[in-house]
Scaffold this motif. Structure first.
Motif, short mmCIF file in Angstrom:
data_model
loop_
_atom_site.label_atom_id
_atom_site.label_comp_id
_atom_site.label_asym_id
_atom_site.label_seq_id
_atom_site.Cartn_x
_atom_site.Cartn_y
_atom_site.Cartn_z
N GLN A 1 39.39 -31.12 28.66
CA GLN A 1 40.66 -31.17 29.38
C GLN A 1 41.18 -32.60 29.48
OE1 GLN A 1 39.30 -28.84 32.70
NE2 GLN A 1 40.33 -26.97 31.98
N MET B 1 42.62 -33.44 26.21
CA MET B 1 43.94 -32.80 26.04
C MET B 1 45.01 -33.59 26.79
SD MET B 1 42.49 -28.98 26.29
CE MET B 1 43.84 -28.22 27.14
N ALA B 2 44.58 -34.23 27.85
CA ALA B 2 45.54 -35.03 28.62
C ALA B 2 45.71 -36.42 28.00
CB ALA B 2 45.06 -35.14 30.06
N LEU C 1 40.10 -22.42 26.62
CA LEU C 1 40.81 -23.62 27.08
C LEU C 1 42.28 -23.31 27.30
CD1 LEU C 1 39.07 -26.07 24.63
CD2 LEU C 1 39.04 -26.29 27.11
N GLY C 2 42.84 -22.51 26.41
CA GLY C 2 44.24 -22.12 26.57
C GLY C 2 44.43 -21.29 27.82
N ALA D 1 44.65 -23.40 30.79
CA ALA D 1 45.72 -24.40 30.84
C ALA D 1 46.99 -23.81 31.46
CB ALA D 1 46.02 -24.90 29.43
N GLU D 2 47.77 -24.67 32.06
CA GLU D 2 49.05 -24.25 32.62
C GLU D 2 49.96 -23.74 31.50
OE1 GLU D 2 51.05 -23.53 35.94
OE2 GLU D 2 49.19 -24.68 35.98
N ILE E 1 49.98 -23.36 27.28
CA ILE E 1 49.07 -23.40 26.13
C ILE E 1 49.71 -24.20 24.99
CG2 ILE E 1 47.81 -22.01 24.43
CD1 ILE E 1 47.97 -19.65 26.39
N ASP E 2 49.00 -25.24 24.57
CA ASP E 2 49.43 -25.97 23.37
C ASP E 2 48.29 -25.85 22.37
OD1 ASP E 2 49.97 -27.72 21.37
OD2 ASP E 2 50.74 -29.30 22.68
N ILE F 1 44.98 -28.34 21.87
CA ILE F 1 43.65 -27.84 22.22
C ILE F 1 42.70 -27.97 21.04
CG2 ILE F 1 42.32 -25.76 22.79
CD1 ILE F 1 44.74 -24.85 24.46
N ARG G 1 53.27 -18.04 27.66
CA ARG G 1 52.39 -19.09 28.18
C ARG G 1 52.42 -20.36 27.30
NH1 ARG G 1 47.64 -18.10 30.66
NH2 ARG G 1 47.58 -20.38 30.66
N SER H 1 54.01 -23.56 24.92
CA SER H 1 55.08 -24.55 25.02
C SER H 1 56.28 -24.03 24.22
CB SER H 1 54.60 -25.89 24.49
OG SER H 1 54.07 -25.70 23.19
#
Ligand code: B3K
Ligand code: ZN
Length: 883
Positions: free
Chosen positions: A584, A587-588, A629-630, A633-634, A636-637, A641, A844, A846
């Motif tokens: 995570q 990903m950030a 992970l998706g 996530a708020e 999903i990219d 990921i 969900r 982008s």
């Protein structure tokens, strides 16, 4: 003809059948041009239904009616009507014999429901509503009848004629045809009907049941596959013994048969005494089957066998109750697999499946309760929610009532409902009656959709040695269910001190190192006294409930759990939580060429620990899946990921190359291949190392993997090396993967199941360019759209297992799926609808991705003749959320 707008079927509108069928006598005349189906139904008005003199209504889809009579009298055209898949006879006596003859064309049946042909043989798939494509019948699971089936076919080409029950008679006809009659003494619903005719050979064996009866066991296959049946036979015998020992269930007919069929929509089907299997779920040989394949086969053979009680002897009242048989049977097969070895690894695999795929279903537009309330197309409800979450519900009941009461409950359920078609409510009531426990609130698990979330926090008071664990539960809205009530959740808990587990009491119980806490309220605090030091809680041990749990562990807490927790699942889960955080933060935008230091030292310790169980270590080396992970996530990219996961893996491979190499070379393959937990564990760890090493793309590792490919004497090791070079190596050209792909193809061109693996390896090469490869492979001489296994191996594997290819930024992956579904839907709606799953979660994603996904769904919605299967998936996906 199907309606233009498929009709909604609702549980609230369930009514008992107006007519019952005591006996059904069928006679099939099989032919290349057409097949005649003669049927004689002994019908009786169901006075209990209280429908006065309602007309007789029978399902029938696409049938050419040649004759119809009641009690020997041919019906005039004005006395019946056959429209919109229903045969209506307005006036019939209270009891009568209805005789019909219909003509069908199995050779044109590409939907693979009802009677169809697969590589020349005739076979059937009737669950859930395929029988209506064979003849007229009240095609619903609560009408149980005694079947006799006579099959007539040319001896040439069809020496073997099978149906269920016991063979009653056989004979020859003067025109070169022969016939066999089968009689099944057990009343059963039409969805369990089966017929097979073909040029088949069988592996034969026998089983002596606990009461001393001998049962003949036969696995029928095409002659070329006779050497691939032994493993399935062994699994069958083990399952029969296990069901006697663990559930007290004995087999009830004199013969049990399995037939392997190449064109099959699902894994297998539990038809009474005559299971029909997808070849991929029963044929096994070390040359063409991987370890994972062997284990899957054992699980499915067991699953279908267990259905003889949980499904056939006690069946479902209606299709809303599907989880009654599927959830319970998945639970039983999982128990069986765990009992045959590597129970922790089996549990980890189950949980990984839940978290990646079932949670996604629960969080998407197709979310539905384990017992759904309505459907457009029941085939869309053979889902991970009904199967896997349904199994978790049974597992939770066992957690709550305890193993002994659970067994009393299952005994009561089977004896109370033997020969009946019942509901999930009946199952829960039997468990309550046998255990004395109140499962009132627990029933919400059957009716509320969505994955509950548990937020834990804790406090430790050193002065009075008291530890408090606070839990808040919630469940997100799902379509049609904006608000949820708190659930009854079993939380299996341990407390880990600085040097190991602590003993504690729960609500006055005896001291122990583990308790099952029962959560019922939206917020609860559990108080534990006499706790000598601040513990780290080991929550949801064994994954005691299918929930998303959150607790603010420090890295040191996680490290303590990984080191000291006695629950293998919890140790793995602590590692997953650690890895999740690392990914995570990548990903950030954090993290570079070096791996996370905590993860790196955990991996190093695992790789150097020669006393650890290799199978578990292999699982611990797998970073959380991209779909999980998706899911967390708020937004999903998928590309971000994938990139995060891939860069962490590469960084780990670089920094631990020596350790991976060391572990890899320590685990040299044994001379003779066996599918036992020790060997399987060793291969899985060695191949996990191989995959990390492939990420380096260096000459030494490439040589090692090419050597592994060529030296392999089983498919597990050969495929692992090929996969690593094709999917892991940054440059598959330079790695030599292309040559190996050619070699593999040449070797296995004539083994359909091995060739499926070859298609999948390429479909899942994580690269945008894989789409072009997949397009090219559609034109491969061995690619066949009519064969579901091949469709899944190429198109399915690409769309659901290749983020960089499917989700590429230009939207071409989505359009590709749209095109394929468009072609496939008229042929095989079930398979087409399933392929759509990756598009359903478009909201969900982008905007870049969401727009492309939605556009494809909209283009499908605009098609004039979408099947009910795809219609439902597409429309629910596009519907306003919460609608
Ligand atoms: N009961 C079958 C599933 C049939 C699905 C039809 N769409 C296999 C099983 O779960 O055992
Ligand atoms: Zn099943």
């Amino acid at each position: 003809m199907k309606d233009a707008q498929p009709r909604v079927t609702r549980l609230s509108e369930y009514r008992p059948p107006d007519f019952l069928v005591d006996t059904v006598d069928l006679r099939f005349e099989l032919g290349d041009e057409f097949t005649l189906v003669h049927s004689r139904l002994a019908l009786r008005r169901n006075t209990a239904a209280g429908a006065g003199n309602a007309p007789l209504l029978l399902n029938g889809q696409g049938l050419s009616l040649l004759s119809i009579s009641i009690d020997g009298q041919a019906l005039e055209a004005s006395n019946f009507r056959y429209e919109e898949d229903l045969l209506e006879v307005p006036s019939v006596p209270e009891r009568c014999l209805l005789e019909t003859c219909v003509r069908i064309e199995p050779q044109k049946n590409t939907a693979l429901e009802g009677l169809y042909r697969s590589r020349g043989m005739f076979c059937t798939q009737c669950e859930p509503e395929g029988f209506r494509r064979i003849t007229f019948f009240p095609d619903r699971p609560d009408v149980l009848a005694r079947f006799s089936t006579e099959i007539v076919a040319p001896r040439e080409g069809f020496p073997v004629l099978l149906s269920h029950g016991n063979e009653a008679a056989r004979g020859e006809l003067p025109d070169g045809r022969h016939w066999v009659r089968w009689e099944d003494p057990f009343p059963k619903p039409s969805y369990l009907f089966a017929l097979v005719a073909g040029d088949l050979v069988s592996l034969d064996d026998s089983f002596t049941t606990c009461s001393g009866r001998t049962v003949v066991l036969r696995i029928f296959v095409e002659p070329k596959d006779l050497d691939k049946c032994a493993f399935g036979m062994d699994a069958l015998k083990q399952s029969m013994r296990w069901d006697e020992e663990v559930y007290g269930r004995e087999y009830d007919l004199d013969i049990f048969m399995i037939v392997a069929v190449d064109d099959f929509n699902m894994g297998a089907m539990e038809n009474k005494g005559l299971n029909v299997f997808n070849t991929s779920c029963v044929l096994a040989h070390p040359d063409i089957t991987t370890d994972a394949g062997f284990l899957r086969i054992a699980g499915i053979v067991a699953h279908e066998y267990f259905h003889n009680w949980s499904g056939n002897r006690v069946t479902c009242r209606d299709w809303f109750q599907l989880s009654l048989k599927e959830g319970f049977t998945v639970f039983r097969d999982a128990q069986f697999s765990a009992d045959t070895g590597a129970s922790v690894v089996r549990r980890i695999e189950n949980v990984a499946l839940l978290r990646t795929a079932q949670f996604a279903e629960d969080g998407g537009p197709m979310a539905h309760p384990v017992r759904p309330d309505s459907y457009l197309e029941i085939n869309n409800f053979y889902t991970l929610t009904v199967y896997e979450k349904g199994a978790e519900l049974v597992r939770m009941i066992r957690e709550l009532v305890g193993a002994e009461a659970f067994r009393r409950g299952s005994d009561l359920y089977f004896s109370r409902h033997d020969g009946q078609a019942v509901t999930t409510e009946d199952f829960v009531r039997a468990m309550e009656d046998a255990s004395g426990r109140d499962l009132g609130q627990f029933r919400l698990w059957y009716t509320q959709a969505g994955t509950p979330q548990l937020l834990f926090r804790d406090e430790y008071d050193a002065a009075d040695a008291t530890y408090r664990l606070h839990v808040a539960q919630s469940c997100p809205p799902t379509p049609g269910q904006p608000q949820k009530d708190p659930m009854h959740v079993p939380v299996r808990l341990g407390l880990i001190g600085s040097s190991g587990e602590l003993a504690f009491t729960d609500a006055g119980s005896a001291k122990a190192t583990e308790h099952v806490l029962e959560l019922r309220d939206a917020e609860t605090t559990f108080v534990f006294t006499g706790i000598p030091e601040r513990p780290v809680p080991s929550l949801l041990r064994g994954f005691s409930a299918p929930v998303k749990a959150r607790f603010d562990y420090s890295s040191a807490d996680l490290e303590r759990l990984m080191r000291l927790d006695t629950d293998g699942f919890a140790r793995w889960d602590a590692g997953q939580t650690l890895a999740l955080r690392v990914l995570q933060s990548r990903m950030a935008g954090q993290g570079g060429a070096d791996p996370d230091s905590g993860l790196q030292s955990a991996f190093r310790a695992l790789l150097l620990d020669t006393s650890a169980d290799p199978a578990t270590v292999a699982q611990m080396l797998v970073l959380p899946a991209e779909t999980y992970l998706g899911e967390l996530a708020e937004i999903i990219d998928p590309l971000a990921i994938h990139a995060a996961r891939q860069s962490e893996r590469r960084a780990l491979a670089h920094s631990l190359k020596a350790e991976f190499l060391d572990c890899y070379s320590r685990l040299t393959p044994e001379a003779d291949y066996r599918v036992d937990p020790v060997q399987v564990g060793r291969r899985s760890l060695r191949n996990a190392c191989a995959h990390y090493l492939s990420l380096l793309g260096d000459a030494q590792c490439r040589a090692l993997l090419r050597e592994q490919y060529h030296a392999a004497r089983n498919m597990t090791d050969r495929l692992a090396a090929l996969t690593a070079l094709v999917q892991g190596d940054p440059d598959p050209q330079a790695s030599g993967a292309t040559a190996l792909l050619q070699d593999f193809e040449a070797r296995w061109r004539h083994e359909a199941l091995a060739l499926n693996l070859w298609f999948s390896v390429q479909a899942q090469r994580p690269h945008a360019g894989a789409l072009e490869d997949v397009r090219a492979l559609l034109g491969h001489r061995d690619f066949e759209l009519r064969n579901p296994n091949r469709v899944r191996a190429l198109i399915g594997a690409f769309c659901s297992g290749n983020a960089p290819g499917f989700h590429r930024a230009d939207g071409a992956g989505y359009r590709f799926l749209g095109e394929q579904v468009k072609v496939l839907d008229p042929m095989n709606p079930q398979v087409a609808a399933r392929l759509l799953a990756p598009l359903t979660r478009w909201r969900r994603h982008s905007p870049l991705h969401a727009d492309g996904m939605r556009a494809v769904l909209e283009s499908l919605r605009a098609l004039p003749a979408l099947s009910p299967d795809c219609f439902e998936v597409v429309n629910k996906s596009l519907a306003a959320p919460g609608g």
